[in-house]
Design a protein around this motif. Structure first.
Motif, PDB file in Angstrom:
ATOM      1  N   UNK A   1      60.090   6.743  12.755  1.00 50.80           N
ATOM      2  CA  UNK A   1      60.238   7.365  14.080  1.00 50.80           C
ATOM      3  C   UNK A   1      60.604   6.292  15.097  1.00 50.80           C
ATOM      4  N   UNK A   2      61.825   6.327  15.581  1.00 51.35           N
ATOM      5  CA  UNK A   2      62.308   5.298  16.480  1.00 51.35           C
ATOM      6  C   UNK A   2      61.452   5.233  17.735  1.00 51.35           C
ATOM      7  N   UNK A   3      61.074   4.028  18.135  1.00 52.56           N
ATOM      8  CA  UNK A   3      60.304   3.859  19.381  1.00 52.56           C
ATOM      9  C   UNK A   3      58.821   3.722  19.124  1.00 52.56           C
ATOM     10  N   UNK A   4      58.383   3.993  17.873  1.00 56.17           N
ATOM     11  CA  UNK A   4      56.952   3.822  17.572  1.00 56.17           C
ATOM     12  C   UNK A   4      56.760   2.460  16.903  1.00 56.17           C
ATOM     13  N   UNK A   5      55.496   2.070  16.779  1.00 55.63           N
ATOM     14  CA  UNK A   5      55.188   0.801  16.094  1.00 55.63           C
ATOM     15  C   UNK A   5      54.034   1.080  15.153  1.00 55.63           C
TER      16      UNK A   5
ATOM     17  N   UNK B   1      67.885  14.625  17.665  1.00 60.63           N
ATOM     18  CA  UNK B   1      66.683  14.939  18.490  1.00 60.63           C
ATOM     19  C   UNK B   1      66.416  13.670  19.320  1.00 60.63           C
ATOM     20  N   UNK B   2      65.692  13.789  20.450  1.00 60.34           N
ATOM     21  CA  UNK B   2      65.477  12.583  21.278  1.00 60.34           C
ATOM     22  C   UNK B   2      64.639  11.539  20.528  1.00 60.34           C
ATOM     23  N   UNK B   3      64.954  10.269  20.782  1.00 63.98           N
ATOM     24  CA  UNK B   3      64.120   9.206  20.191  1.00 63.98           C
ATOM     25  C   UNK B   3      62.772   9.247  20.900  1.00 63.98           C
TER      26      UNK B   3
END
Ligand code: G3P
Ligand code: MG
Length: 382
Positions: free
Chosen positions: A204-208, A157-159
């Motif tokens: 979740x890649x791209x979150x902080x 699924x998209x990052x």
């Protein structure tokens, strides 16, 4: 030729002792057999003395590695008596970690081979740093990464690419666990993406994760459920290659990543799960493989009513892994694990430094090489 005392087993009795051989620095220097290694394995095969290969090496599927080893050593080997660093990870697919329906990221020397290994263990959704880099080129501004590792597959699924502090859409890429299968080559991109995920909102890649803003909560953001999310297949700082001095192994990458985490978090220790030698669970896994292998070989020869193993001789070159592991292991079936250190690898009398022989790293005996080790052990059962 390797000659040794032919003990009672020579008359067909089933030997009640066995060997566990480390590979790098005992049987091989990279692709070169260490003198005597092939003779020793042929001798043990001939006299039906069981052995397993127990290595912190990895990076290929077990079947591919044993075919490679059989060719290099000139001895037919199978996966039945072979345990490499990441072999026990297979148990995680349907274990309490419940990773079968999760998404994992894998890294190591060759991303494509790491994906093959993970798939062969039963992990269905496998992502590599190259897949992420291809989907999100700006995640790692430096180039190039090794040519070998530019073989991306599309992400499941998209990052996530929204505001980093927002809770991501359920549909964005979530990584549930990360595995280091063998010695990474692209430390920089691996470090960047592993750190991104450790600091993310639940993988979740791209979150902080805003949890990372509160030092007291640090290092539990993604690991708040306590499940270790970062697995290393071994902790070897050093291993014996062709060069005359030991080379850095996966443990050096682990120390580097832990250093980046410590610096970023203001002194927090990186939570991770490390298997391989000297970990007890690796020796327990290896003992089960050895006993299953011995049982099957004895069944083939029609032997029955055979006693359990009295002793397993762990022949290794690294006090920190091979010797410490054998000395620290308490057999599940009452077998004595005897640590035998050889001088053809990491440890040498001249280079006391790494692997100082103190306490748990003190071998039962120190001998020149694997041939001397097998002669010494067989002589005790002659
Ligand atoms: O990567 C190989 C290194 O970690 C050591 O392997 O066979 O000496 O346990 P081995
Ligand atoms: Mg070794």
């Amino acid at each position: 030729r390797f000659q040794s005392t032919a003990g009672p087993w020579a008359s067909g009795g089933a030997p009640d002792f066995a060997f566990a051989f480390d590979i790098d620095g005992v049987l091989l220097h990279e692709s070169k057999p260490i003198p005597g290694a092939s003779d020793v394995l042929r001798y043990l095969e001939h006299h039906k003395i069981p052995f397993i290969l127990l290595t912190n090496g990895g990076g290929k599927r077990e079947q591919d590695r044993v075919e490679d080893l059989s060719r290099k050593l000139g001895v037919p080997l199978t996966t039945d008596n072979f345990v490499q660093s990441h072999t026990p990870f297979r148990q995680l697919v349907d274990g309490p970690e419940g990773l079968r329906d999760k998404t994992v990221m894998v890294t190591g020397s060759d991303y494509g081979k790491c994906r093959e290994i993970a798939r062969s263990y039963g992990f269905p959704n496998v992502v590599t740093p190259s897949d992420i880099l291809s989907d999100q080129p700006s995640i790692f501004p430096f180039r190039p990464i090794s040519e070998l590792n530019l073989n991306p597959h599309p992400l499941p699924t998209p990052a996530y690419t929204g505001e980093s502090s927002l809770v991501p859409l359920a549909s964005s890429l979530k990584i549930d666990a990360m595995f280091v299968f063998d010695d990474p080559r692209d430390w920089a991109v691996d470090t960047q993406i592993i750190m991104d995920l450790l600091l993310s909102h639940s993988g979740h890649l791209g979150t902080y994760s805003t949890l990372n803003n509160d030092p007291s909560l640090l290092n539990c953001g993604w690991q708040q459920d306590g499940q270790p999310t970062l697995y290393f297949s071994n902790g070897d700082m050093l291993w014996a290659a062709n060069y005359h001095l030991p080379r850095f192994g996966q443990g050096a990458f682990q120390a580097s990543l832990a250093g980046v985490w410590r610096r970023y978090t203001g002194g927090h220790e990186l939570m991770r799960k490390v298997i391989g030698k000297p970990e007890t669970e690796t020796y327990a896994f290896a003992e089960r493989v050895l006993n299953a292998y011995r049982h099957e070989r004895l069944r083939e020869t029609g032997a029955h009513g055979v006693s359990g193993l009295r002793a397993v001789y762990m022949v290794g070159d690294n006090p920190d892994s091979d010797i410490a592991g054998a000395n620290g292991f308490r057999s599940e079936v009452g077998t004595e694990w005897v640590s035998v250190l050889v001088k053809t690898g990491v440890w040498s009398e001249k280079r006391q430094g790494m692997g100082m022989l103190k306490g748990v790293k003190e071998p039962k005996v120190i001998l020149a090489d694997v041939k001397a080790a097998v002669k010494w052990a067989c002589g005790k059962h002659g």
